[in-house]
Design a protein around this motif. Structure first.
Motif, mmCIF file in Angstrom:
data_model
loop_
_atom_site.group_PDB
_atom_site.id
_atom_site.type_symbol
_atom_site.label_atom_id
_atom_site.label_comp_id
_atom_site.label_asym_id
_atom_site.label_seq_id
_atom_site.Cartn_x
_atom_site.Cartn_y
_atom_site.Cartn_z
ATOM 1 N N GLY A 70 0.796 -1.097 -0.076
ATOM 2 C CA GLY A 70 -0.046 0.105 -0.211
ATOM 3 C C GLY A 70 0.887 1.227 0.064
ATOM 4 O O GLY A 70 2.180 1.244 -0.156
ATOM 5 N N THR A 72 1.255 3.420 2.279
ATOM 6 C CA THR A 72 2.047 3.617 3.675
ATOM 7 C C THR A 72 3.390 2.702 3.801
ATOM 8 O O THR A 72 4.368 3.273 3.792
ATOM 9 C CB THR A 72 1.263 2.970 4.989
ATOM 10 N N ASP A 176 5.051 11.579 -2.755
ATOM 11 C CA ASP A 176 4.028 10.664 -2.372
ATOM 12 C C ASP A 176 2.845 11.258 -3.254
ATOM 13 O O ASP A 176 2.537 12.310 -3.157
ATOM 14 C CB ASP A 176 3.658 10.926 -0.749
ATOM 15 N N VAL A 178 0.197 9.378 -3.706
ATOM 16 C CA VAL A 178 -1.276 8.584 -3.522
ATOM 17 C C VAL A 178 -2.207 9.267 -3.918
ATOM 18 O O VAL A 178 -3.207 8.758 -4.387
ATOM 19 C CB VAL A 178 -0.952 8.221 -1.779
ATOM 20 N N GLN A 179 -2.540 10.710 -3.320
ATOM 21 C CA GLN A 179 -3.851 11.246 -3.745
ATOM 22 C C GLN A 179 -3.647 11.724 -5.086
ATOM 23 O O GLN A 179 -4.955 12.036 -5.618
ATOM 24 C CB GLN A 179 -3.859 12.736 -2.679
ATOM 25 N N LYS A 202 -7.055 4.366 -3.727
ATOM 26 C CA LYS A 202 -7.345 5.859 -4.138
ATOM 27 C C LYS A 202 -8.126 5.924 -5.574
ATOM 28 O O LYS A 202 -8.324 7.178 -5.560
ATOM 29 C CB LYS A 202 -6.075 6.717 -3.764
HETATM 30 N N1 PLP Z 1 -0.136 9.160 1.410
HETATM 31 C C1 PLP Z 1 -1.329 9.803 1.436
HETATM 32 C C2 PLP Z 1 -0.881 11.121 0.717
HETATM 33 C C3 PLP Z 1 -2.358 9.247 1.882
HETATM 34 O O1 PLP Z 1 -3.627 10.193 1.416
HETATM 35 C C4 PLP Z 1 -2.456 7.912 2.223
HETATM 36 C C5 PLP Z 1 -3.977 7.446 2.588
HETATM 37 O O2 PLP Z 1 -4.589 8.259 3.112
HETATM 38 C C6 PLP Z 1 -1.299 7.120 2.205
HETATM 39 C C7 PLP Z 1 -0.184 7.728 1.837
HETATM 40 C C8 PLP Z 1 -1.374 5.831 2.884
HETATM 41 O O3 PLP Z 1 -1.782 4.995 1.866
HETATM 42 P P1 PLP Z 1 -2.318 3.357 2.112
HETATM 43 O O4 PLP Z 1 -3.912 3.879 2.617
HETATM 44 O O5 PLP Z 1 -2.380 2.715 0.939
HETATM 45 O O6 PLP Z 1 -1.543 2.792 3.162
#
Ligand code: PLP
Length: 397
Positions: A70, A72, A176, A178-179, A202
């Motif tokens: 994930g 994290t 990062d 992710v968003q 996401k």
């Molecule tokens: N980085 C950001 C900017 C996030 O918004 C999130 C989750 O909300 C993560 C990392 C963590 O991702 P995951 O939920 O896949 O562990």
């Protein structure tokens, strides 16, 4: 009463086409991709295809893609792996003050291990202050981490500019994303990132699967020890349905990027303009334009965010107080505090995040319910000054 989901920044439903692609890998093609027989080869082939697809989506080579559990884990790995690999060159790291806890908590752990960390400040919109970042760079700085888009207020960061600053000094740069994935085009070469993280859930993919892109030639220490999976860099049997789903979700997200972004932005703008027009004493947090299309973050003066969230939930509306991962925590958002938002206002903030399945009717219905709740909670609030008029404005025709 129909429930309304305005929490797409926390997680998204799996796209039906993604689910369809994943299903055979739970049962029919269940092999371990490391097994040398036909069952294993079938699974390995699916993992290779997924790796190729992810690489193509972000302008990388397949050999630069590592699957993780994930976002994290990908964030943890980027920061810890780079810090340890580069420790012989220097032990100073810079991360923005508004990073996700997946980065900030590792930074704090590394400090306890003897690394030095500067948390780069942000402006009132949550964008990293480039001049301050530049001043923070020292001869022993080896790593800079600045997210592509903030998960709480949606502000887009000047990633290319930060990458250029880092490259000019030979410093590793991690973003990062992710968003940002699914909301904006991501090309690792254009961004100038040495490392970039993604998370499947996401962008309408499955939970528990992510990606760390690592530029070829970049030195990174291993985080998860075990077998020889992921070219010996990350132990653990690959989550085959997960990576298949993540790859398909990312491909779909890229294919429909513009229409999805336009849809989310239209709903967000409708929501924001109605809230600002019809509910008094609200602050819109984050950058007015340079933000994720589906993100709206408001502080509702004189109301605690927790009770507002609770009442929204009772009214069938799912939103979030700050970061999804820290929801339920009474601490005010570190992002809003870093932006200079006073603690009281930070405690009354709520994030609404819009996505594919949402409609304009849902937005209107949610604003109507929100207005009622705000009036009710302010009437009960000892913080609300008696001389202020506790009413909402009617919607203009
Ligand atoms: N980085 C950001 C900017 C996030 O918004 C999130 C989750 O909300 C993560 C990392 C963590 O991702 P995951 O939920 O896949 O562990």
């Amino acid at each position: 009463m129909r429930n309304i989901y305005f929490d797409h920044a926390a997680t998204t439903p799996v796209h039906p086409r993604v689910l369809e692609k994943m299903l055979p890998y739970f049962s029919e093609h269940f092999g371990n991709p490391n097994s040398p027989h036909a069952f294993g080869r079938r699974a390995a082939c699916a993992v290779d295809e997924a790796r190729d697809a992810v690489a193509a989506c972000i302008g990388a080579k397949p050999s630069e893609i590592y699957f993780t559990s994930g976002g994290t884990e990908a964030d943890n790995w980027a920061l810890r792996g780079a810090a340890h690999a580069l420790a012989d060159r220097g032990r100073h790291l810079i991360v923005s003050a508004v990073e996700h806890p997946a980065v900030l908590s590792v930074a704090a752990e590394l400090e306890r291990e003897g690394f030095e960390v500067t948390r780069a400040p942000v402006d009132a919109y949550g964008a990293v202050d480039l001049a301050a970042l530049q001043r923070a760079i020292r001869p022993d700085t080896v790593f800079i981490g600045v997210m592509a888009a903030n998960n709480e207020v949606g502000t887009l960061q000047p990633v290319k500019e930060v990458a250029a600053l880092a490259a000019a000094r030979g410093i590793a740069f991690f973003t990062d994303a992710v968003q940002a994935a699914g909301a904006m085009k991501l090309d690792v070469k254009e961004l100038g990132a040495d490392m970039l993280s993604l998370s499947g859930h996401k962008f309408y993919g499955p939970k528990g699967v992510g990606v760390l892109y690592v530029r070829s030639g970049f030195r990174l220490a291993r985080l998860v020890a075990g077998g020889h999976q992921e070219r010996g860099m990350r132990g653990g049997t690959t989550n085959v349905p997960g990576v298949v789903g993540l790859a398909e979700a990312l491909r779909l997200a890229q294919e429909t990027l513009e229409e999805n972004a336009a849809h989310a932005a239209a709903l967000r703008d409708r929501f924001v303009s109605r809230v600002r027009r019809e509910i008094p004493f609200v602050e819109y947090n984050g950058h007015p334009e340079r933000r994720l299309p589906g993100n709206a973050n408001f502080s509702f003066r004189y109301i605690g965010g927790e009770s507002l969230l609770f009442n929204l939930d009772l009214a069938g509306i799912a939103a979030s107080g700050g970061s999804a991962c820290s929801s339920g925590s009474p601490e005010p958002s570190h992002v809003l505090l870093a932006m200079g938002v006073p603690e009281g206002l930070a405690r009354s903030s709520i994030r609404f995040s819009f996505g594919r399945g949402n409609t304009a009717e849902e937005v209107d219905c949610a604003v109507d319910r929100l207005k009622e709740i705000v009036v009710r909670l302010r009437a009960l609030s000892p913080l609300f000054p008696k001389d202020l008029k506790n009413e909402v404005f009617p919607q203009e025709a």
